[in-house]
Design a protein around this motif. Structure first.
Motif: not given
Ligand SMILES: Cc1cc2nc3c(=O)[nH]c(=O)nc-3n(C[C@H](O)[C@H](O)[C@H](O)COP(=O)(O)OP(=O)(O)OC[C@H]3O[C@@H](n4cnc5c(N)ncnc54)[C@H](O)[C@@H]3O)c2cc1C
Length: 472
Positions: A31-33, A57-59, A70-73, A112-113
Motif C-alpha cells: 500500500r502507498w500512503s 485511480l478511477a480514470e 483494474r484499479t491501480p494502487r 491497466q494494472t
C-alpha cells in the motif's frame, strides 16, 4: 541549425485539486500512503507526484473499450523523465507492477494494472529541429502536427484519430492510409529513449536490440519516454476521393492497383451496412499544393459512385477528432477486433465475415479494410502475415451497455481470430480478443524465443505492462 519549437503542458496541471501526494510504501500490504508508518519505505524524491486520490485511480482503471477495469494502487504524474526511471527502479526492487497510460485508447485493459499506472500526459514536450521531431511520450500526434506544420512539415504516417499518444502508438505500431508508402509509425522512428524494467534510462537506435524489442513491443521490455521521429514536407491540402462499390472484389481490386502504383498519398477503405447488404467504399486521398487531375487519379479503377472533396491538410488529419472526443464520454463498450490478413485469402475471409455480421454486432462503429505492402514494415515485433500485401481488417464495434451482448461479441472475436489463424492471419493487438494459453507464442512465431530472452534481459521481474497478458 535548430528550428525549434517547444510545446508542452504544465507538469503539475494534472494534479487534481485536493489530491494528496504519496510519501511512503508498505511492502507487506503493498500500500502507498501520504504518511509513513513504522516499517514503511520512503518513496524516492520525485519531480512530479504519486497520487492515490479516487478520481485518479478511477480514470486509470478504465479505457476506451469500457470492458476491462483494474484499479491501480497509485498513479504517477511524472514531473520529468527521471521520475519514470526512479519509480520503475523502485518498482523493480519491490516487485510492483507498472504500466504507462497514454491517452487510454486501448480497448481491453492493455494499459491497466493493479500496481502503479504512470500517466504519461504531463510529459508532452515537442521540439522540431530540421526534419526531426523530438517528442516526449505523452504528447499526442495532434500536438505534433500542430508543432510541425508551422515548419512546413508533418509526420509521414498518421493514425485516423490523432488524439493518441506517441508512446501509445509506438508501443503497438500505428497504422494509417499512408502506411502503403512509409510503413507504420514505428517505421518512422530514428531513436528512442527508454526506461527498462530495472529502471535504467537508455537511448537506443535502429540496429540496437532494445530498439527492436521496444517498437511495437506492447510495453513489455521498456517504457518509451522520448522518440526522435521523421518529418516530411507538408502539402497544403488533401483531395479526398470516395468511390462506393456494390462488390467487395471491386474495392479490393481498386486498392491493390493503387498500392501497386502508389498514385495516392493515402489509401484506406470502409465497409458500411446498407439495406441488408454492404457498401464497399474506397477512400483514397491525394495530398497536393497544385490540384490533381481527377481523371488521371481514377484511371483504370473499377467503376463506382464517386464523391470528391477538398480539405486543408489539418482539417483532413483532424477529420474524426471531434466525433471520437464526443463519443468517449458516453462510455459505450467497444469490443474491437483488428486482424492483419494475407492478400491471397482476404476476399474470401472478409466475405465470410460480412455474411455472418449483423448491424447490431457492429453498433455505430466503422469497419475498415485496407492494404499495405509488407516490405514497408521493419519493426520485428509487429507481426504481420507472410504475404507481399497485407490487409488490415478492423471491426470497430461500438455497442450499447449490455453485458450479455458484450460477452457474445467477445466470444465472436475469439472465434473470428481462430478462424483467421487458419488462413495465416495475425492480430493487430489493440483490440478485445480474449486470450488463451499459447496465443502469444503463436503470435510471435519465430520471434518468440527472442521475445522471451528480451523479457528476461530488460524486465527480469516481469513488472512492465501486465495488462497485455503476454508474460504472466
Ligand atoms: C478512436 C481510436 C482510433 C484509433 N485509430 C487508430 C489508427 O488509425 N491506427 C492505429 O494503428 N491505431 C489506432 N487506434 C489504436 C491505438 O493506436 C492504440 O490503442 C494505442 O495504443 C492507443 O494509444 P494511447 O495513447 O491511448 O495508448 P494507451 O491505451 O494509453 O496504451 C496502449 C498500450 O501501450 C502502452 N503504452 C502507452 N504508452 C507507453 C509508453 N510510453 N511506453 C511503453 N508502453 C506504453 C500501454 O501500457 C498499453 O499497453 C485507435 C484507437 C482509438 C480508440
Amino acid at each position: 541549425m535548430v528550428r525549434g519549437v517547444r510545446m508542452g503542458m504544465g507538469r503539475r496541471r494534472f494534479l487534481a485539486a485536493g489530491a494528496v501526494a504519496v510519501v511512503a510504501f508498505d511492502p507487506i500490504g503493498m500500500r502507498w500512503s501520504a504518511h509513513a508508518a513504522p516499517g514503511d519505505l520512503r518513496v524516492p524524491d520525485l519531480d512530479g507526484e504519486l497520487v492515490t486520490d479516487p478520481a485518479a485511480l478511477a480514470e486509470a482503471a478504465e479505457d476506451y473499450g469500457q470492458i476491462a477495469h483494474r484499479t491501480p494502487r497509485a498513479v504517477l504524474l511524472p514531473g520529468s523523465v527521471r521520475d519514470i526511471a526512479v519509480l520503475v527502479g523502485f518498482a523493480h526492487r519491490h516487485r510492483i507492477a507498472v504500466a504507462v497510460r497514454g491517452q487510454g485508447h486501448s480497448t481491453f485493459g492493455q494499459a491497466q494494472t493493479a500496481g502503479v499506472v504512470i500517466d504519461s500526459r504531463p510529459l508532452s514536450a515537442i521540439t522540431v529541429s530540421g526534419r526531426t521531431a523530438v517528442v516526449e511520450a505523452g504528447a499526442t500526434w495532434g500536438a505534433l502536427i500542430d508543432a510541425a506544420l508551422p515548419h512546413g512539415l508533418t509526420p509521414p504516417v498518421m493514425t485516423d484519430y490523432v488524439g493518441l499518444s506517441v508512446g501509445g502508438t509506438l508501443s503497438v505500431g500505428g497504422i494509417g492510409g499512408a502506411s502503403q508508402h512509409h510503413g507504420l509509425q514505428v517505421d518512422t522512428v530514428r531513436q528512442l529513449e527508454v526506461v527498462t524494467g530495472t529502471g535504467e534510462l537508455v537511448r537506443c537506435r535502429r540496429g540496437d536490440r532494445l530498439f527492436a524489442a521496444v517498437l511495437a513491443g506492447l510495453g513489455q521490455y521498456g517504457l518509451i519516454t522520448r522518440a526522435w521521429l521523421d518529418l516530411v514536407p507538408a502539402p497544403a491540402s488533401a483531395r479526398v476521393y470516395k468511390v462506393t462499390y456494390t462488390r467487395l472484389s471491386d474495392l479490393t481490386a481498386a486498392q491493390r492497383t493503387l498500392i501497386r502504383d502508389g498514385r495516392f498519398s493515402y489509401v484506406e477503405g470502409q465497409l458500411a451496412p446498407v439495406d441488408g447488404g454492404w457498401a464497399h467504399i474506397l477512400e483514397a486521398v491525394a495530398y497536393y499544393d497544385t490540384p490533381p487531375d481527377d481523371t488521371a487519379m481514377l484511371a483504370g479503377l473499377p467503376t463506382g459512385q464517386v464523391e470528391i472533396a477538398d480539405l486543408p491538410l489539418r482539417a483532413w488529419l483532424n477529420r474524426v477528432t471531434d466525433l471520437v472526443d464526443a463519443i468517449r464520454p458516453l462510455k459505450l463498450p467497444n469490443p474491437w477486433i483488428n486482424l492483419f490478413l494475407p492478400d491471397r485469402a482476404t476476399d474470401r475471409f472478409v466475405a465470410s465475415v460480412l455474411a455472418d455480421l449483423t448491424p447490431t454486432e457492429v453498433g455505430g462503429g466503422p469497419i475498415l479494410l485496407y492494404p499495405f505492402p509488407r516490405k514497408r514494415v521493419s519493426a520485428p515485433m509487429l507481426r504481420v502475415p507472410n504475404s507481399d500485401v497485407v490487409f488490415l481488417l478492423s471491426i470497430l464495434r461500438s455497442v450499447p451497455q449490455d453485458d450479455a451482448l458484450v460477452r457474445t461479441l467477445l466470444a465472436d472475436n475469439r472465434a473470428m481470430y481462430e478462424k483467421s489463424l487458419a488462413i495465416g492471419a495475425t492480430q493487430y493487438p489493440i483490440g478485445s480478443i480474449p486470450a488463451e494459453p499459447g496465443d502469444w507464442a503463436r503470435h510471435y512465431g519465430a520471434r518468440y524465443p527472442q521475445a522471451v530472452l528480451d523479457k528476461a534481459t530488460y524486465d527480469p521481474r516481469r513488472i512492465l505492462t501486465p495488462g497485455q497478458g503476454i508474460f504472466r
